[in-house]
Design a protein around this motif. Structure first.
Motif, PDB file in Angstrom:
ATOM      1  N   TRP A  13       0.847  -1.194   0.000  1.00 23.29           N
ATOM      2  CA  TRP A  13       0.000   0.000   0.000  1.00 23.29           C
ATOM      3  C   TRP A  13       0.880   1.240   0.000  1.00 23.29           C
ATOM      4  O   TRP A  13       1.785   1.368   0.804  1.00 23.29           O
ATOM      5  CB  TRP A  13      -0.928  -0.023   1.218  1.00 23.29           C
ATOM      6  CG  TRP A  13      -1.954  -1.116   1.115  1.00 23.29           C
ATOM      7  CD1 TRP A  13      -1.906  -2.331   1.709  1.00 23.29           C
ATOM      8  CD2 TRP A  13      -3.156  -1.096   0.351  1.00 23.29           C
ATOM      9  NE1 TRP A  13      -3.011  -3.079   1.370  1.00 23.29           N
ATOM     10  CE2 TRP A  13      -3.806  -2.337   0.540  1.00 23.29           C
ATOM     11  CE3 TRP A  13      -3.758  -0.138  -0.486  1.00 23.29           C
ATOM     12  CZ2 TRP A  13      -5.020  -2.645  -0.076  1.00 23.29           C
ATOM     13  CZ3 TRP A  13      -4.968  -0.454  -1.083  1.00 23.29           C
ATOM     14  CH2 TRP A  13      -5.582  -1.700  -0.882  1.00 23.29           C
ATOM     15  N   LEU A  14       0.602   2.152  -0.938  1.00 19.79           N
ATOM     16  CA  LEU A  14       1.446   3.322  -1.162  1.00 19.79           C
ATOM     17  C   LEU A  14       0.678   4.619  -0.955  1.00 19.79           C
ATOM     18  O   LEU A  14      -0.523   4.682  -1.216  1.00 19.79           O
ATOM     19  CB  LEU A  14       1.996   3.288  -2.592  1.00 19.79           C
ATOM     20  CG  LEU A  14       2.737   2.009  -3.002  1.00 19.79           C
ATOM     21  CD1 LEU A  14       2.984   1.990  -4.499  1.00 19.79           C
ATOM     22  CD2 LEU A  14       4.033   1.881  -2.220  1.00 19.79           C
ATOM     23  N   GLN A  15       1.407   5.648  -0.549  1.00 19.06           N
ATOM     24  CA  GLN A  15       0.849   6.986  -0.396  1.00 19.06           C
ATOM     25  C   GLN A  15       0.927   7.727  -1.736  1.00 19.06           C
ATOM     26  O   GLN A  15       1.653   7.314  -2.645  1.00 19.06           O
ATOM     27  CB  GLN A  15       1.642   7.762   0.667  1.00 19.06           C
ATOM     28  CG  GLN A  15       1.675   7.107   2.029  1.00 19.06           C
ATOM     29  CD  GLN A  15       0.317   7.104   2.708  1.00 19.06           C
ATOM     30  OE1 GLN A  15      -0.417   8.080   2.642  1.00 19.06           O
ATOM     31  NE2 GLN A  15      -0.006   6.014   3.356  1.00 19.06           N
ATOM     32  N   HIS A  16       0.238   8.847  -1.831  1.00 15.55           N
ATOM     33  CA  HIS A  16       0.210   9.647  -3.057  1.00 15.55           C
ATOM     34  C   HIS A  16       1.620  10.000  -3.531  1.00 15.55           C
ATOM     35  O   HIS A  16       1.944   9.872  -4.724  1.00 15.55           O
ATOM     36  CB  HIS A  16      -0.620  10.920  -2.827  1.00 15.55           C
ATOM     37  CG  HIS A  16      -0.824  11.719  -4.064  1.00 15.55           C
ATOM     38  ND1 HIS A  16       0.089  12.651  -4.509  1.00 15.55           N
ATOM     39  CD2 HIS A  16      -1.831  11.719  -4.967  1.00 15.55           C
ATOM     40  CE1 HIS A  16      -0.352  13.195  -5.626  1.00 15.55           C
ATOM     41  NE2 HIS A  16      -1.523  12.654  -5.929  1.00 15.55           N
ATOM     42  N   SER A  17       2.476  10.427  -2.625  1.00 13.49           N
ATOM     43  CA  SER A  17       3.829  10.851  -2.999  1.00 13.49           C
ATOM     44  C   SER A  17       4.652   9.713  -3.604  1.00 13.49           C
ATOM     45  O   SER A  17       5.597   9.965  -4.348  1.00 13.49           O
ATOM     46  CB  SER A  17       4.558  11.423  -1.784  1.00 13.49           C
ATOM     47  OG  SER A  17       4.691  10.429  -0.779  1.00 13.49           O
ATOM     48  N   ASP A  21       4.684  10.489  -9.419  1.00 12.92           N
ATOM     49  CA  ASP A  21       5.557  10.713 -10.566  1.00 12.92           C
ATOM     50  C   ASP A  21       5.484   9.612 -11.620  1.00 12.92           C
ATOM     51  O   ASP A  21       5.983   9.786 -12.725  1.00 12.92           O
ATOM     52  CB  ASP A  21       7.014  10.849 -10.108  1.00 12.92           C
ATOM     53  CG  ASP A  21       7.238  12.109  -9.295  1.00 12.92           C
ATOM     54  OD1 ASP A  21       6.432  13.053  -9.430  1.00 12.92           O
ATOM     55  OD2 ASP A  21       8.209  12.145  -8.516  1.00 12.92           O
ATOM     56  N   CYS A  22       4.887   8.481 -11.288  1.00 13.80           N
ATOM     57  CA  CYS A  22       4.913   7.353 -12.212  1.00 13.80           C
ATOM     58  C   CYS A  22       3.525   6.885 -12.642  1.00 13.80           C
ATOM     59  O   CYS A  22       3.399   5.829 -13.251  1.00 13.80           O
ATOM     60  CB  CYS A  22       5.694   6.194 -11.599  1.00 13.80           C
ATOM     61  SG  CYS A  22       4.991   5.607 -10.048  1.00 13.80           S
ATOM     62  N   THR A  23       2.496   7.659 -12.328  1.00 11.78           N
ATOM     63  CA  THR A  23       1.135   7.254 -12.647  1.00 11.78           C
ATOM     64  C   THR A  23       0.425   8.387 -13.379  1.00 11.78           C
ATOM     65  O   THR A  23       0.606   9.552 -13.046  1.00 11.78           O
ATOM     66  CB  THR A  23       0.375   6.888 -11.350  1.00 11.78           C
ATOM     67  OG1 THR A  23       1.142   5.908 -10.644  1.00 11.78           O
ATOM     68  CG2 THR A  23      -0.984   6.297 -11.637  1.00 11.78           C
ATOM     69  N   ALA A  24      -0.392   8.036 -14.362  1.00 11.38           N
ATOM     70  CA  ALA A  24      -1.096   9.032 -15.170  1.00 11.38           C
ATOM     71  C   ALA A  24      -1.977   9.927 -14.293  1.00 11.38           C
ATOM     72  O   ALA A  24      -2.643   9.432 -13.387  1.00 11.38           O
ATOM     73  CB  ALA A  24      -1.952   8.327 -16.213  1.00 11.38           C
TER      74      ALA A  24
END
Length: 187
Positions: A13-17, A21-24
């Motif tokens: 699970w990842l945060q916005h930051s 940079d790698c997602t549309a």
């Protein structure tokens, strides 16, 4: 439970930051939208939105869910899995969980929801506060067989009201992206 969740590898699970940079940008807009997903889907479907319960009941929660809810591993909770549909098509697979002890003392009867949207209830009750949204590529083994696919984006967030915490995970299905692209929601 219609499929196996205990043997799947843990989701990261990842945060916005960590994904910004790698997602549309259009995908990020859906994943990190802090408004009501139910309302957004209702608008997209021109009021042809529905909720179809798949399964619900008391069962052991997954380890990642226990951690997110600050519970000991193996804690039992209420698990509710549904499809959020537009025009009868499953657009989102949702899994909501809460600890048994918190539900019994928290005054929320998740069993009584039926085909009503839990998300709408959470957004209408001003006493609930939402924690940060986290995202991941949702493990294929955690999805119903009909949607078992790799690399589907999911998100989750925790809603708190006093001692009651509910973890809501939503997995965006390919049928949603098709409609969103046609409607101009995704460019």
């Amino acid at each position: 439970m219609p499929y196996e969740t205990s043997q799947a590898p843990a989701a990261e699970w990842l945060q916005h930051s960590q994904v910004a940079d790698c997602t549309a940008p259009a995908l990020l807009d859906w994943l990190f939208d802090e408004g009501s997903l139910t309302r957004r889907l209702t608008r997209l479907s021109a009021d042809h939105f529905s909720v179809t319960p798949l399964c619900e009941g008391w069962q052991p929660l997954r380890d990642d869910e226990c951690r997110a809810l600050d519970l000991p591993a193996g804690s039992e909770g209420w698990v509710r899995e549904v499809y959020l549909r537009g025009h009868g098509q499953p657009w989102v697979f949702a899994r909501s969980v809460a600890a048994r002890s918190a539900l019994e003392s928290g005054g929320l009867d998740m069993e009584a929801l039926g085909s009503r949207s839990l998300g709408e209830l959470l957004f209408c009750d001003q006493a609930f506060t939402r924690r940060a949204i986290e995202v991941c590529h949702y493990p294929q083994a955690w999805l119903p067989a009909l949607n078992a696919s790799e690399a589907l984006w999911g998100r989750r967030s925790r809603f708190d009201r006093d001692a009651l915490s509910i973890l809501v995970a939503e997995v965006f299905l390919p049928s949603l992206w098709q409609v969103a692209e046609i409607s101009g929601e995704i460019r």
